[in-house]
Motif scaffolding. Sequence first.
Motif, PDB file in Angstrom:
ATOM      1  N   THR A 160      -6.018 -45.673  35.323  1.00 33.62           N
ATOM      2  CA  THR A 160      -7.309 -45.774  36.002  1.00 33.62           C
ATOM      3  C   THR A 160      -7.881 -47.168  35.788  1.00 33.62           C
ATOM      4  O   THR A 160      -7.400 -47.933  34.946  1.00 33.62           O
ATOM      5  N   ALA A 161      -8.907 -47.484  36.553  1.00 37.52           N
ATOM      6  CA  ALA A 161      -9.654 -48.717  36.300  1.00 37.52           C
ATOM      7  C   ALA A 161     -10.352 -48.613  34.939  1.00 37.52           C
ATOM      8  O   ALA A 161     -10.555 -47.514  34.415  1.00 37.52           O
ATOM      9  N   PRO A 162     -10.715 -49.743  34.333  1.00 38.12           N
ATOM     10  CA  PRO A 162     -11.489 -49.690  33.088  1.00 38.12           C
ATOM     11  C   PRO A 162     -12.779 -48.896  33.283  1.00 38.12           C
ATOM     12  O   PRO A 162     -13.308 -48.798  34.402  1.00 38.12           O
ATOM     13  N   VAL A 163     -13.291 -48.345  32.201  1.00 34.57           N
ATOM     14  CA  VAL A 163     -14.529 -47.565  32.291  1.00 34.57           C
ATOM     15  C   VAL A 163     -15.672 -48.421  32.814  1.00 34.57           C
ATOM     16  O   VAL A 163     -16.401 -48.019  33.728  1.00 34.57           O
ATOM     17  N   GLY A 164     -15.861 -49.609  32.259  1.00 34.68           N
ATOM     18  CA  GLY A 164     -16.954 -50.462  32.692  1.00 34.68           C
ATOM     19  C   GLY A 164     -18.307 -49.993  32.162  1.00 34.68           C
ATOM     20  O   GLY A 164     -18.389 -49.101  31.312  1.00 34.68           O
ATOM     21  N   ASP A 165     -19.358 -50.582  32.682  1.00 37.96           N
ATOM     22  CA  ASP A 165     -20.710 -50.345  32.188  1.00 37.96           C
ATOM     23  C   ASP A 165     -21.528 -49.478  33.154  1.00 37.96           C
ATOM     24  O   ASP A 165     -21.097 -49.159  34.251  1.00 37.96           O
ATOM     25  N   GLU A 166     -22.717 -49.098  32.702  1.00 35.55           N
ATOM     26  CA  GLU A 166     -23.781 -48.482  33.497  1.00 35.55           C
ATOM     27  C   GLU A 166     -23.516 -47.026  33.870  1.00 35.55           C
ATOM     28  O   GLU A 166     -24.145 -46.493  34.782  1.00 35.55           O
ATOM     29  N   TRP A 167     -22.628 -46.365  33.148  1.00 36.93           N
ATOM     30  CA  TRP A 167     -22.430 -44.937  33.391  1.00 36.93           C
ATOM     31  C   TRP A 167     -23.654 -44.153  32.910  1.00 36.93           C
ATOM     32  O   TRP A 167     -24.246 -44.467  31.875  1.00 36.93           O
ATOM     33  N   THR A 168     -24.001 -43.108  33.643  1.00 34.50           N
ATOM     34  CA  THR A 168     -25.067 -42.207  33.209  1.00 34.50           C
ATOM     35  C   THR A 168     -24.513 -40.849  32.799  1.00 34.50           C
ATOM     36  O   THR A 168     -25.276 -39.965  32.418  1.00 34.50           O
TER      37      THR A 168
ATOM     38  N   ASP B 217     -20.061 -43.871  37.205  1.00 35.21           N
ATOM     39  CA  ASP B 217     -20.293 -42.538  37.764  1.00 35.21           C
ATOM     40  C   ASP B 217     -19.397 -42.234  38.964  1.00 35.21           C
ATOM     41  O   ASP B 217     -19.820 -41.662  39.974  1.00 35.21           O
ATOM     42  N   GLU B 218     -18.132 -42.622  38.867  1.00 35.82           N
ATOM     43  CA  GLU B 218     -17.140 -42.235  39.875  1.00 35.82           C
ATOM     44  C   GLU B 218     -17.127 -40.714  40.018  1.00 35.82           C
ATOM     45  O   GLU B 218     -17.259 -39.990  39.041  1.00 35.82           O
ATOM     46  N   PHE B 219     -16.948 -40.250  41.264  1.00 39.59           N
ATOM     47  CA  PHE B 219     -16.926 -38.803  41.463  1.00 39.59           C
ATOM     48  C   PHE B 219     -16.064 -38.432  42.659  1.00 39.59           C
ATOM     49  O   PHE B 219     -15.756 -39.242  43.537  1.00 39.59           O
ATOM     50  N   THR B 220     -15.650 -37.175  42.684  1.00 40.23           N
ATOM     51  CA  THR B 220     -15.141 -36.540  43.880  1.00 40.23           C
ATOM     52  C   THR B 220     -15.934 -35.263  44.065  1.00 40.23           C
ATOM     53  O   THR B 220     -16.865 -34.996  43.298  1.00 40.23           O
ATOM     54  N   THR B 221     -15.597 -34.480  45.074  1.00 36.96           N
ATOM     55  CA  THR B 221     -16.328 -33.240  45.314  1.00 36.96           C
ATOM     56  C   THR B 221     -15.380 -32.050  45.285  1.00 36.96           C
ATOM     57  O   THR B 221     -14.167 -32.189  45.512  1.00 36.96           O
ATOM     58  N   VAL B 222     -15.954 -30.894  45.014  1.00 36.28           N
ATOM     59  CA  VAL B 222     -15.178 -29.659  45.038  1.00 36.28           C
ATOM     60  C   VAL B 222     -14.553 -29.463  46.418  1.00 36.28           C
ATOM     61  O   VAL B 222     -13.378 -29.093  46.537  1.00 36.28           O
ATOM     62  N   GLN B 223     -15.305 -29.759  47.481  1.00 36.40           N
ATOM     63  CA  GLN B 223     -14.790 -29.566  48.832  1.00 36.40           C
ATOM     64  C   GLN B 223     -13.584 -30.460  49.095  1.00 36.40           C
ATOM     65  O   GLN B 223     -12.577 -30.014  49.676  1.00 36.40           O
ATOM     66  N   ASP B 224     -13.655 -31.728  48.661  1.00 30.99           N
ATOM     67  CA  ASP B 224     -12.556 -32.651  48.935  1.00 30.99           C
ATOM     68  C   ASP B 224     -11.305 -32.294  48.138  1.00 30.99           C
ATOM     69  O   ASP B 224     -10.182 -32.380  48.658  1.00 30.99           O
ATOM     70  N   ILE B 225     -11.479 -31.901  46.896  1.00 30.07           N
ATOM     71  CA  ILE B 225     -10.310 -31.592  46.076  1.00 30.07           C
ATOM     72  C   ILE B 225      -9.630 -30.306  46.565  1.00 30.07           C
ATOM     73  O   ILE B 225      -8.392 -30.201  46.586  1.00 30.07           O
ATOM     74  N   GLU B 226     -10.422 -29.346  47.013  1.00 25.71           N
ATOM     75  CA  GLU B 226      -9.836 -28.131  47.570  1.00 25.71           C
ATOM     76  C   GLU B 226      -9.154 -28.415  48.908  1.00 25.71           C
ATOM     77  O   GLU B 226      -8.075 -27.877  49.195  1.00 25.71           O
ATOM     78  N   ALA B 227      -9.753 -29.263  49.734  1.00 22.12           N
ATOM     79  CA  ALA B 227      -9.153 -29.601  51.022  1.00 22.12           C
ATOM     80  C   ALA B 227      -7.832 -30.334  50.832  1.00 22.12           C
ATOM     81  O   ALA B 227      -6.874 -30.118  51.600  1.00 22.12           O
ATOM     82  N   LEU B 228      -7.754 -31.197  49.833  1.00 20.69           N
ATOM     83  CA  LEU B 228      -6.494 -31.898  49.581  1.00 20.69           C
ATOM     84  C   LEU B 228      -5.411 -30.912  49.156  1.00 20.69           C
ATOM     85  O   LEU B 228      -4.255 -31.014  49.597  1.00 20.69           O
ATOM     86  N   ALA B 229      -5.776 -29.959  48.309  1.00 20.56           N
ATOM     87  CA  ALA B 229      -4.801 -28.941  47.896  1.00 20.56           C
ATOM     88  C   ALA B 229      -4.300 -28.166  49.108  1.00 20.56           C
ATOM     89  O   ALA B 229      -3.089 -27.921  49.259  1.00 20.56           O
ATOM     90  N   ARG B 230      -5.193 -27.790  50.009  1.00 23.26           N
ATOM     91  CA  ARG B 230      -4.780 -27.056  51.202  1.00 23.26           C
ATOM     92  C   ARG B 230      -3.900 -27.915  52.103  1.00 23.26           C
ATOM     93  O   ARG B 230      -2.917 -27.438  52.683  1.00 23.26           O
ATOM     94  N   SER B 231      -4.226 -29.200  52.221  1.00 25.01           N
ATOM     95  CA  SER B 231      -3.442 -30.103  53.075  1.00 25.01           C
ATOM     96  C   SER B 231      -1.999 -30.202  52.592  1.00 25.01           C
ATOM     97  O   SER B 231      -1.053 -30.128  53.392  1.00 25.01           O
ATOM     98  N   VAL B 232      -1.836 -30.392  51.291  1.00 23.54           N
ATOM     99  CA  VAL B 232      -0.487 -30.515  50.731  1.00 23.54           C
ATOM    100  C   VAL B 232       0.284 -29.212  50.895  1.00 23.54           C
ATOM    101  O   VAL B 232       1.470 -29.205  51.264  1.00 23.54           O
TER     102      VAL B 232
END
Length: 429
Positions: free
Chosen positions: A96-104, A388-403
């Motif tokens: 992954t990329a480095p963690v970096g600063d300013e995470w909440t 604060d990188e993120f994904t969504t439940v909808q996107d991760i489920e859609a990717l699983a269905r696509s594969v």
Amino acid sequence: MRNARSFDISYDGMHADLASLIGFDTCFPPAANYPGFCDLLERMAADLGGTARRIDVPSNLWAADGVTGARTNLLLRPDLGPADAPEALIYFHTDTAPVGDEWTRPPLSLTREGDRLFGRGTADMKGCIAAVLAALRSLKDAGTPLAFRPVLAFCTDEEGGLYPGIRYLAETMDLPEVLLNLNGGAAPRIWGGCFGSLDLAVTGQGVAVHSGRPDLGVNALEAMVPLLTALTTLKTQVEARTSAMPPPPDDDPLRARLNVTAIRAGDKGSALPGRCRIVLNRRYMPEEDVSEVRAELEKTIAAALTGTALVDWNIAEIGHLPPVSDPSGPWTDRWTQARAEATDTPVTAFTTYGSGTSSDFGWVQKAGIRHMLLGGLMRPEANVHGPDEFTTVQDIEALARSVALFLRADFKTSPGERSQSLPNMENTQ
């Protein structure tokens, strides 16, 4: 009749897998424990059966400052699909990329807030690993006949470094004809290629002394200021160049880019820094020749630093990803239609465009493999590489269905359901 939403894909299982993946630090640099991450992956995929093979990139190919530990790639062949079916390689990079600063939120822990899943790597691209493992479990549990035998390729050093793992695999072994790269986005897009990326580190050597007696030394940081000025001038020239690669919808033409991305010198007020290191990144168009790109940068650097007070200076290439050009092929329709059905999106909404970002699959093309597919979880608003990188439940489920759809033997593409921008590849050899 097909129904993408009939798949029994366990979100709870995906969430547990993703939490474990995010909690294992693989930030590059240094990405120092790839073997340990491979241990974790093998444990996660144990219920899928099959075989595992580890392939290390020789150290003479990747050795560089700040990079430590074996560069271990993992190929998993789950016990899925008929023996005579073609293989489909599904690619992930494990750094992954480095963690970096300013995470909440805690960057190396998975945090769910509503439908958002926060953590370093959730979108780029550990969330893709969790999605594919869930898809394969759903297919195995249902005993679903498959059109392909999946091969999972977990590869090193996409986020930087001299020799990405997928490059080594492409140059040393025969890869399957079906290549699914999940280091892309969740938007309805057909991959039109991407730019190349060249990273150079310029190091200037001065003489460190007490800041009260600067006449006895050479301030390496101040001596490098002319280089920053020269790069700023060159940046204007470089970014006036535009590519014929189709840009994202409603966007300006894709442009070459030049950025100074890091400066390191000194650590306290009472001492002049004796060494200064500047890292610059050049995103170059498929129309540009990398040797000419490199020569332009080296000429600018030499003109700026020759005659300064520096004792010495040098240039080192610390990362390079070639561009990807026209990756469409005979499996593009199938992947596009699988994604369309999995997301309840019309196929006609999928458009072909390129990107100013880069991919280690440029090395795959240079090894002679032209056709490849792209998908993933990234979106512009997902703060990939930022706090604060993120994904969504909808996107991760859609990717699983696509594969899952793409792999199923009963998934049939419909010739009438083709994006207007997608070329007819039915007769492509």
